[in-house]
Write a protein that holds these residues in place. Structure first.
Motif, PDB file in Angstrom:
ATOM      1  N   THR A  38      23.708  18.794  11.469  1.00 39.68           N
ATOM      2  CA  THR A  38      22.770  17.888  12.137  1.00 39.68           C
ATOM      3  C   THR A  38      21.336  18.307  11.839  1.00 39.68           C
ATOM      4  N   GLY A  41      20.412  16.899   8.627  1.00 38.28           N
ATOM      5  CA  GLY A  41      20.187  15.455   8.742  1.00 38.28           C
ATOM      6  C   GLY A  41      18.844  15.108   9.359  1.00 38.28           C
ATOM      7  N   TYR A 201      25.618  13.268  11.441  1.00 38.72           N
ATOM      8  CA  TYR A 201      25.168  13.690  10.115  1.00 38.72           C
ATOM      9  C   TYR A 201      26.204  14.607   9.470  1.00 38.72           C
ATOM     10  N   TYR A 202      27.475  14.343   9.759  1.00 41.48           N
ATOM     11  CA  TYR A 202      28.568  15.126   9.177  1.00 41.48           C
ATOM     12  C   TYR A 202      29.760  14.209   8.914  1.00 41.48           C
TER      13      TYR A 202
END
Length: 211
Positions: A38, A41, A201-202
């Motif tokens: 994250t 991201g 974000y993964y």
């Protein structure tokens, strides 16, 4: 003002579907991995300030997202997780259920949920998270700031319920956010508006909290 509200990374109690509430459970290694991804991201965002729940799983998530920076981190108990009193530590998965049948209202009837001894109901959580949000949005000195907020599933849902102006019956919106999911909120003239919600974000698989 831009707010980036993130639910903490995974813990061992998340995996076991145990009710954490205000028990101070740390992130597990997978939870730390999610927080680090994250961070990548959100790497293009310069955070001016961070608010976090005092619980270690939220604070560590914030620290990992902000790793290497000098962003001030402020703890605020108003965005701590919902208190579940005597239910904390019990399993709430469908297969391992260890709770009274009426606890089912937590999921499908939050307006009718009865807090156990030492716990909170949804109206209480909505009130304290709303007070936090209203106070933050009115701070003139933060009007041009990017602010990270690290919190928990029920507390985060309370903030969003306040922003959307929805009743307690719709407290959960589209459901509990994923671990380390990010919701972006823009605040103009003290009024918050959701730009994006529950963004991860993964690519890792994280089972729905309700299962």
């Amino acid at each position: 003002m831009k707010l980036y509200i993130v639910r903490h990374g995974e813990t061992e109690w998340n995996k076991a579907r145990k009710i954490q509430g205000q028990v101070d459970i740390p992130l597990n290694e997978f939870g730390r991995t999610l927080a680090k991804k994250t961070a990548k991201g959100l790497a293009d965002i310069k955070f001016d300030l961070c608010y976090t729940s005092p619980l270690v799983r939220a604070r560590e998530t914030a620290e990992l997202i902000l790793a290497g920076g000098t962003t001030q981190i402020i703890e605020d108990a108003r965005i701590e997780e919902m208190a579940f009193g005597e239910y904390e530590g019990r399993c709430c998965s469908k297969k391992g259920w260890e709770l009274p049948d009426e606890f089912g209202r937590f999921f499908d009837g939050p307006d009718r949920y009865q807090a156990p001894e030492g716990g909170e109901d949804f109206a209480q959580v909505k009130k304290r998270t709303g007070e936090f949000l209203n106070e933050l949005c009115k701070k003139a000195e933060y009007q041009n700031s990017n602010i990270l907020i690290a919190t928990h599933g029920a507390a985060l849902a309370g903030m969003l319920n306040n922003i959307k102006g929805r009743p307690l019956t719709e407290y959960w919106g589209d459901g509990v956010h994923k671990n380390c999911a990010v919701t972006e909120v823009e605040v103009i003239d003290g009024i918050p508006k959701i730009i994006s919600e529950n963004v991860v974000y993964y690519d890792d698989e994280v089972e729905p909290w309700e299962e």
